[in-house]
Write an enzyme that holds these catalytic residues in place. Structure first.
Site, PDB file in Angstrom:
ATOM      1  N   SER A  16       0.806  -1.001  -0.057  1.00 38.72           N
ATOM      2  CA  SER A  16       0.057  -0.099  -0.050  1.00 38.72           C
ATOM      3  C   SER A  16       0.974   1.429  -0.020  1.00 38.72           C
ATOM      4  CB  SER A  16      -0.944  -0.082   1.220  1.00 38.72           C
ATOM      5  OG  SER A  16      -0.172   0.505   2.276  1.00 38.72           O
ATOM      6  N   LYS A  17       0.220   2.359  -0.277  1.00 38.81           N
ATOM      7  CA  LYS A  17       0.960   3.582  -0.108  1.00 38.81           C
ATOM      8  C   LYS A  17       1.936   3.790   1.164  1.00 38.81           C
ATOM      9  CE  LYS A  17       0.449   6.859  -2.789  1.00 38.81           C
ATOM     10  NZ  LYS A  17       1.656   6.492  -3.758  1.00 38.81           N
ATOM     11  N   ARG A  18       1.890   3.006   1.931  1.00 36.81           N
ATOM     12  CA  ARG A  18       2.749   3.350   3.224  1.00 36.81           C
ATOM     13  C   ARG A  18       3.969   2.565   2.847  1.00 36.81           C
ATOM     14  NH1 ARG A  18       2.301  -0.208   6.814  1.00 36.81           N
ATOM     15  NH2 ARG A  18       0.732  -1.591   5.742  1.00 36.81           N
TER      16      ARG A  18
END
Ligand code: GLU
Length: 446
Positions: free
Chosen positions: A222-224
């Protein structure tokens, strides 16, 4: 399964509700590989039934992301084909017709404006996935939450739009798709789709679900974890060839230790049966390694075209030099830099003296001691690295207790502003006598 047949038809079916991300690029790529491996067809279908979130701009970005990765399609909304239209929003009549047929046959019923498919109990809807193997499911498993009632399947919503599970079946059948290759998050949808194939009297295609992609912490990517859209990697200086190579290795390997390959090589080697079930980990070190290997192998002029934009972005005046000089500068870098951007940063001194001045101010240097050395260097009749090195060596041996690095390091700093560079005499030769003179004089070393 490993036999090649030229009637393979696969599709990538993105919803245009965002840019092409890693997961989508990965799915598209595996479909492409399977099509090309079999001399089959790769179809692009736009699943834009979510009218609110779908946009033409996203459709364009997805397509250009695919083009960037080198995934060309044989049929699609932009180029047409024999089984179009290739946008679901343009196929509403087709969905409606088959839904009416199901209603007429008593297999579906109306609920207001919506059309619902009736799920009958006692049906075996198991299937054999090419990657995940046998998946056993009974229709009785499709129940309403906390209830004994079987959950019927909405096929046309009250707004007239088809649902995903229904539209995908109609389309995969009418587009003659032989293998449905998609993310493993769709395994749970497959039994419902199988029920619909059967009700419509259609042959069920083969299914191959692809493993999930995880970040290094083993959580879903994910973006993380950093950049998730394909274009962010382009902008960081990764090459499409390496991105392709890297994505191909997420959940698949050629079987030997071969890790670096071109698109045609990967297409030749690819086997759906060798795709792993184990979730694949997105490893930046591996991406960097792959990118570096591809950068090294590039034709010098192509490499230059990759690096040049980053010099320009850094405000360096590339047009002061010939392409030959710039390309040779990069060849001298001999694989330093994992991305085109890094390569541009590590070699900026070849383009301009400005970044050198910004990095190094010659502080604490014993200039008087160094001056005679540089004078001797510049007395060389020839500005060739072998000759320069020879002069430097004899100078060092004539000085009590002197070491090569006492002279080579200041020279390196004055020319590059960096602690590490390719062989400094090679750098000097390539920059040319005049440019070296300018830089050394600026620092008061000549
Ligand atoms: N539009 C669906 C998605 O983006 C396609 C799934 C499929 O390939 O069946 O997830």
């Amino acid at each position: 399964m490993t036999e090649k047949t030229d009637n393979v038809r696969v599709r990538f079916a993105p919803s245009p509700t965002g840019a092409l991300h890693i997961g989508g690029g990965h799915t598209a790529l595996f479909n492409w590989l399977w099509a090309r491996h079999n001399n089959g067809k790769f179809i692009l279908r736009i699943e834009d039934t979510d009218l609110v979130r779908s946009t033409k701009e996203y459709e364009q970005t997805i397509m250009s992301g695919m083009v960037w990765l080198g995934l060309d399609w044989d049929e699609g909304p932009d180029i047409g084909g024999n089984y179009g239209p290739y946008r679901q929003s343009e196929r509403l009549d087709i969905y409606r017709d088959y839904a009416e047929k199901l209603v007429a046959e008593g297999k579906a019923y109306r609920d207001g404006e919506a059309i619902i498919f009736k799920v009958e109990p006692g049906q075996d809807i198991s299937f054999k996935d090419i990657v995940y193997g046998q998946i056993d499911v009974m229709s009785d498993g499709l129940r309403e939450k906390d209830s004994d009632k079987l959950k019927d399947i909405v096929i046309i919503k009250s707004d007239g739009m088809p649902t995903y599970n229904y539209a995908v079946v109609v389309d995969d059948h009418s587009m003659k798709i032989t293998h449905v290759i998609r993310g493993e998050d769709h395994i749970s949808n497959t039994p419902k789709q199988i029920l619909l194939y059967r009700a419509l009297g259609w042959e069920v295609p083969e299914f191959a679900h692809l493993p999930m992609i995880l970040g290094r912490d083993k959580k879903k990517l994910s973006k993380r974890h950093g950049a998730t859209s394909i274009y962010e990697y382009r902008d960081m200086g990764y090459m499409p060839d390496s991105m392709f190579n890297f994505l191909a290795l997420l959940g698949w390997s050629a079987g030997d230790d071969k890790e670096i390959f071109t698109r045609p090589e990967a297409a030749e080697l690819f086997e759906l049966s060798r795709v792993t079930r184990k979730a694949a980990v997105f490893d930046f070190d591996k991406l960097n390694y792959i990118n570096q290997e591809h950068l090294k192998a590039l034709d010098p002029m192509v490499r230059l075209s990759m690096v040049k934009p980053f010099w320009i972005e850094a405000g360096l005046q590339v047009d002061k030099h010939s392409d030959k000089y710039l390309a040779d500068s990069l060849t001298l870098m001999a694989g330093r830099g994992r991305t085109a951007k890094e390569m541009a940063e590590f070699s900026d001194y070849f383009v301009s003296f400005e970044p050198v001045k910004a990095r190094w101010n010659a502080e604490g240097l014993d200039k008087e001691k160094l001056k005679p050395f540089f004078k001797a260097l510049f007395e060389s009749p020839e500005w060739k690295h072998e000759k320069l090195e020879e002069i430097a060596r004899s100078w060092v041996s004539s000085q009590e207790g002197a070491k090569m690095k006492d002279y080579a390091m200041p020279l390196r700093f004055a020319l590059t502003g960096m602690k590490v560079s390719p062989g400094i005499f090679e750098v000097a030769e390539h920059m040319g006598r005049e440019e070296c003179e300018t830089r050394l004089k600026y620092y008061g070393l000549l």
